[in-house]
Design a protein around this motif. Sequence first.
Motif, PDB file in Angstrom:
ATOM      1  N   SER A 202     -67.950  28.644  34.554  1.00  0.00           N
ATOM      2  CA  SER A 202     -66.544  29.040  34.490  1.00  0.00           C
ATOM      3  C   SER A 202     -66.154  29.429  33.067  1.00  0.00           C
ATOM      4  O   SER A 202     -65.529  30.474  32.837  1.00  0.00           O
ATOM      5  N   VAL A 203     -66.540  28.606  32.098  1.00  0.00           N
ATOM      6  CA  VAL A 203     -66.251  28.917  30.699  1.00  0.00           C
ATOM      7  C   VAL A 203     -67.027  30.164  30.268  1.00  0.00           C
ATOM      8  O   VAL A 203     -66.505  31.031  29.558  1.00  0.00           O
ATOM      9  N   GLY A 204     -68.282  30.282  30.725  1.00  0.00           N
ATOM     10  CA  GLY A 204     -69.098  31.443  30.386  1.00  0.00           C
ATOM     11  C   GLY A 204     -68.498  32.737  30.898  1.00  0.00           C
ATOM     12  O   GLY A 204     -68.539  33.772  30.216  1.00  0.00           O
TER      13      GLY A 204
ATOM     14  N   ILE B  61     -69.464  23.728  24.575  1.00  0.00           N
ATOM     15  CA  ILE B  61     -68.072  23.344  24.806  1.00  0.00           C
ATOM     16  C   ILE B  61     -67.981  22.304  25.917  1.00  0.00           C
ATOM     17  O   ILE B  61     -67.335  21.263  25.778  1.00  0.00           O
ATOM     18  N   CYS B  62     -68.649  22.582  27.026  1.00  0.00           N
ATOM     19  CA  CYS B  62     -68.495  21.718  28.205  1.00  0.00           C
ATOM     20  C   CYS B  62     -69.132  20.357  28.028  1.00  0.00           C
ATOM     21  O   CYS B  62     -68.508  19.327  28.311  1.00  0.00           O
ATOM     22  N   TYR B  63     -70.387  20.316  27.555  1.00  0.00           N
ATOM     23  CA  TYR B  63     -71.011  18.998  27.548  1.00  0.00           C
ATOM     24  C   TYR B  63     -70.350  18.079  26.532  1.00  0.00           C
ATOM     25  O   TYR B  63     -70.165  16.882  26.797  1.00  0.00           O
ATOM     26  N   GLU B  64     -69.949  18.606  25.384  1.00  0.00           N
ATOM     27  CA  GLU B  64     -69.368  17.725  24.373  1.00  0.00           C
ATOM     28  C   GLU B  64     -68.003  17.208  24.795  1.00  0.00           C
ATOM     29  O   GLU B  64     -67.697  16.023  24.656  1.00  0.00           O
ATOM     30  N   ILE B  65     -67.189  18.094  25.341  1.00  0.00           N
ATOM     31  CA  ILE B  65     -65.823  17.713  25.705  1.00  0.00           C
ATOM     32  C   ILE B  65     -65.797  16.929  27.017  1.00  0.00           C
ATOM     33  O   ILE B  65     -65.115  15.904  27.133  1.00  0.00           O
TER      34      ILE B  65
ATOM     35  N   ALA C 276     -58.292  20.370  28.760  1.00  0.00           N
ATOM     36  CA  ALA C 276     -58.088  21.787  29.085  1.00  0.00           C
ATOM     37  C   ALA C 276     -57.616  22.561  27.857  1.00  0.00           C
ATOM     38  O   ALA C 276     -58.059  23.697  27.611  1.00  0.00           O
ATOM     39  N   CYS C 277     -56.739  21.960  27.073  1.00  0.00           N
ATOM     40  CA  CYS C 277     -56.260  22.614  25.851  1.00  0.00           C
ATOM     41  C   CYS C 277     -57.405  22.834  24.868  1.00  0.00           C
ATOM     42  O   CYS C 277     -57.511  23.902  24.246  1.00  0.00           O
ATOM     43  N   VAL C 278     -58.261  21.821  24.729  1.00  0.00           N
ATOM     44  CA  VAL C 278     -59.376  21.926  23.788  1.00  0.00           C
ATOM     45  C   VAL C 278     -60.359  22.998  24.229  1.00  0.00           C
ATOM     46  O   VAL C 278     -60.821  23.820  23.419  1.00  0.00           O
ATOM     47  N   ILE C 279     -60.698  23.026  25.510  1.00  0.00           N
ATOM     48  CA  ILE C 279     -61.646  24.025  26.007  1.00  0.00           C
ATOM     49  C   ILE C 279     -61.081  25.429  25.799  1.00  0.00           C
ATOM     50  O   ILE C 279     -61.792  26.347  25.363  1.00  0.00           O
ATOM     51  N   GLY C 280     -59.797  25.604  26.074  1.00  0.00           N
ATOM     52  CA  GLY C 280     -59.180  26.908  25.847  1.00  0.00           C
ATOM     53  C   GLY C 280     -59.236  27.320  24.388  1.00  0.00           C
ATOM     54  O   GLY C 280     -59.518  28.489  24.073  1.00  0.00           O
ATOM     55  N   LYS C 281     -58.983  26.383  23.492  1.00  0.00           N
ATOM     56  CA  LYS C 281     -59.024  26.680  22.068  1.00  0.00           C
ATOM     57  C   LYS C 281     -60.431  27.029  21.620  1.00  0.00           C
ATOM     58  O   LYS C 281     -60.648  28.006  20.887  1.00  0.00           O
TER      59      LYS C 281
ATOM     60  N   LEU D 256     -72.570  29.772  17.853  1.00  0.00           N
ATOM     61  CA  LEU D 256     -71.190  30.198  17.610  1.00  0.00           C
ATOM     62  C   LEU D 256     -70.328  29.029  17.155  1.00  0.00           C
ATOM     63  O   LEU D 256     -69.462  29.185  16.284  1.00  0.00           O
ATOM     64  N   ILE D 257     -70.561  27.847  17.732  1.00  0.00           N
ATOM     65  CA  ILE D 257     -69.790  26.654  17.351  1.00  0.00           C
ATOM     66  C   ILE D 257     -69.953  26.356  15.863  1.00  0.00           C
ATOM     67  O   ILE D 257     -69.018  25.889  15.196  1.00  0.00           O
ATOM     68  N   ASP D 258     -71.128  26.644  15.319  1.00  0.00           N
ATOM     69  CA  ASP D 258     -71.364  26.396  13.888  1.00  0.00           C
ATOM     70  C   ASP D 258     -70.482  27.242  12.988  1.00  0.00           C
ATOM     71  O   ASP D 258     -70.338  26.938  11.800  1.00  0.00           O
ATOM     72  N   HIS D 259     -69.905  28.318  13.525  1.00  0.00           N
ATOM     73  CA  HIS D 259     -69.182  29.281  12.693  1.00  0.00           C
ATOM     74  C   HIS D 259     -67.704  29.402  13.054  1.00  0.00           C
ATOM     75  O   HIS D 259     -67.039  30.318  12.575  1.00  0.00           O
ATOM     76  N   ILE D 260     -67.189  28.504  13.889  1.00  0.00           N
ATOM     77  CA  ILE D 260     -65.762  28.576  14.230  1.00  0.00           C
ATOM     78  C   ILE D 260     -64.924  28.110  13.046  1.00  0.00           C
ATOM     79  O   ILE D 260     -65.448  27.658  12.031  1.00  0.00           O
ATOM     80  N   SER D 261     -63.607  28.191  13.177  1.00  0.00           N
ATOM     81  CA  SER D 261     -62.704  27.835  12.084  1.00  0.00           C
ATOM     82  C   SER D 261     -62.919  26.393  11.626  1.00  0.00           C
ATOM     83  O   SER D 261     -63.269  25.522  12.441  1.00  0.00           O
ATOM     84  N   PRO D 262     -62.701  26.122  10.329  1.00  0.00           N
ATOM     85  CA  PRO D 262     -63.002  24.787   9.774  1.00  0.00           C
ATOM     86  C   PRO D 262     -62.331  23.631  10.512  1.00  0.00           C
ATOM     87  O   PRO D 262     -62.959  22.595  10.735  1.00  0.00           O
ATOM     88  N   LEU D 263     -61.073  23.779  10.912  1.00  0.00           N
ATOM     89  CA  LEU D 263     -60.367  22.696  11.597  1.00  0.00           C
ATOM     90  C   LEU D 263     -61.067  22.343  12.901  1.00  0.00           C
ATOM     91  O   LEU D 263     -61.337  21.168  13.186  1.00  0.00           O
ATOM     92  N   GLN D 264     -61.360  23.363  13.712  1.00  0.00           N
ATOM     93  CA  GLN D 264     -62.006  23.116  15.000  1.00  0.00           C
ATOM     94  C   GLN D 264     -63.455  22.649  14.822  1.00  0.00           C
ATOM     95  O   GLN D 264     -63.929  21.798  15.579  1.00  0.00           O
ATOM     96  N   ARG D 265     -64.132  23.187  13.827  1.00  0.00           N
ATOM     97  CA  ARG D 265     -65.514  22.769  13.588  1.00  0.00           C
ATOM     98  C   ARG D 265     -65.576  21.297  13.180  1.00  0.00           C
ATOM     99  O   ARG D 265     -66.441  20.551  13.652  1.00  0.00           O
ATOM    100  N   ALA D 266     -64.657  20.874  12.330  1.00  0.00           N
ATOM    101  CA  ALA D 266     -64.621  19.470  11.914  1.00  0.00           C
ATOM    102  C   ALA D 266     -64.292  18.561  13.095  1.00  0.00           C
ATOM    103  O   ALA D 266     -64.888  17.481  13.246  1.00  0.00           O
ATOM    104  N   ALA D 267     -63.364  19.001  13.954  1.00  0.00           N
ATOM    105  CA  ALA D 267     -63.010  18.197  15.134  1.00  0.00           C
ATOM    106  C   ALA D 267     -64.190  18.090  16.090  1.00  0.00           C
ATOM    107  O   ALA D 267     -64.441  17.020  16.668  1.00  0.00           O
ATOM    108  N   TYR D 268     -64.918  19.199  16.259  1.00  0.00           N
ATOM    109  CA  TYR D 268     -66.090  19.190  17.140  1.00  0.00           C
ATOM    110  C   TYR D 268     -67.153  18.240  16.597  1.00  0.00           C
ATOM    111  O   TYR D 268     -67.769  17.470  17.352  1.00  0.00           O
TER     112      TYR D 268
END
Length: 445
Positions: free
Chosen positions: A71-73, A246-250, A304-309, A334-346
């Motif tokens: 679904s996310v893919g 995204i899916c397995y971590e969240i 749901a908010c996190v997955i959307g972001k 791709l996760i390695d290169h997202i914005s710093p705020l989201q990368r730190a949260a991940y």
Amino acid sequence: MEWQKLISNKRLGQEHRHVERHDDRTEFKRDYDRLIFSAPFRRLQNKTQVFPLPGSVFVHNRLTHSLEVASVGMSLGNDVAQRICAYRPELRGTLFEEIGQIVATACLAHDLGNPPFGHSGEKAIQTFFTEGGGHFLQHQVSPEFWSDITHFEGNANAFRLLTHQFKGRRPGGFVMTYSTIASIVKYPFSSMAPSRSGKFGFFLSERDTYQRIADEMGIICKSKPGEPLRYARHPLVYLVEAADDICYEIMDLEDAHKLKILSFETVSDLFLGFFDDDTQQKILQRIRDEQLTDENEQVVYLRACVIGKLENECVNTFLAHEQDILNGVFEGSLIDHISPLQRAAYKRCAQLSVERVYKSRPVLDVELSGYQIMATLMEKMVEAVTNPDRFYSHQLISRVSSQYDINAPGLEERLMAVIDYISGMTDVYALDVYQKINGISLPIV
């Protein structure tokens, strides 16, 4: 690499045949339907994702995980296609616009090769040959084959499952399109040239198949003549990987909350950490406006908010690095290169999962039990195929499905048949076979 060549609906095993179609489904939709209705996909419902299979509280198994990743893919692929077509109008009206469907189908298939009990099952197969009773076989097989089985990998096994001609099957395995097949190969190199994690993308027996597909689509080959085969990734692999990440971590955190391994406060703080202060307040206000007083429902909304972001962040990252991806020089996920705020949260989510979820007692218990079950099955079955004339060996071999070439004249083929047979089991079936061959239970007629 060029998008026009990378998106191909040519089918493995039907390259030189014209197949008449009786409906208006696209070739990539046919791939999707073929997987959904396949036995290996259905078996994922009885394969562990992280936690033990459901008791009174339902948590994810490999099947529900794969459906959510798909679904996310689909969203990732559709958004990327739409935005690239906006500045690459020559791609409009071409197969490129179907990459959402391709990514979704590859997501459905990405876990097909995982053995029972997840990573514990993988480890049991590997260590049977490196540490257990199978070590004596090293000098009876080729170095390439030995490298394959001692690095046994669910990703490579998925590629084999989709492309190998098992007994009684048509050539080309599932007869999937080239683009769908290439999109699941996360590690496009042989076990003789593995990544730092030891992972690889295809066994020796399927090496030529991958090479043919990759060369047809113009995927960049990074190995020199005489070196172990190594390619750049097909670009859509990055989207499949992102959907999985995204899916397995969240979702694992949501499951951990349901099982009371993590508190509501811990999980909600982790999820809110993906947003700035203003957005956090808007989310909390929406929860109040929607009168979501149940903590499980609040976690669902936050998830749901996190997955959307994260989906939006990964799309932006893919577009920002599109040329590097097409040139085969993009490093990491791709996760390695997202914005710093989201990368730190991940990263906070990943670290806490390792410390408190993946090392929790329910997870460790199923891993320990699963490892023992798999190690025993490997020991019994390998002993049978290396000594096939013994009475007990004959009895064991007789219960193996006819699709596996368990009586092949070559030792490597027989060993691979054992691995095919055991890795294709569900958790429940592996336990059942383990109990029966050890005399712990008897079949009830």
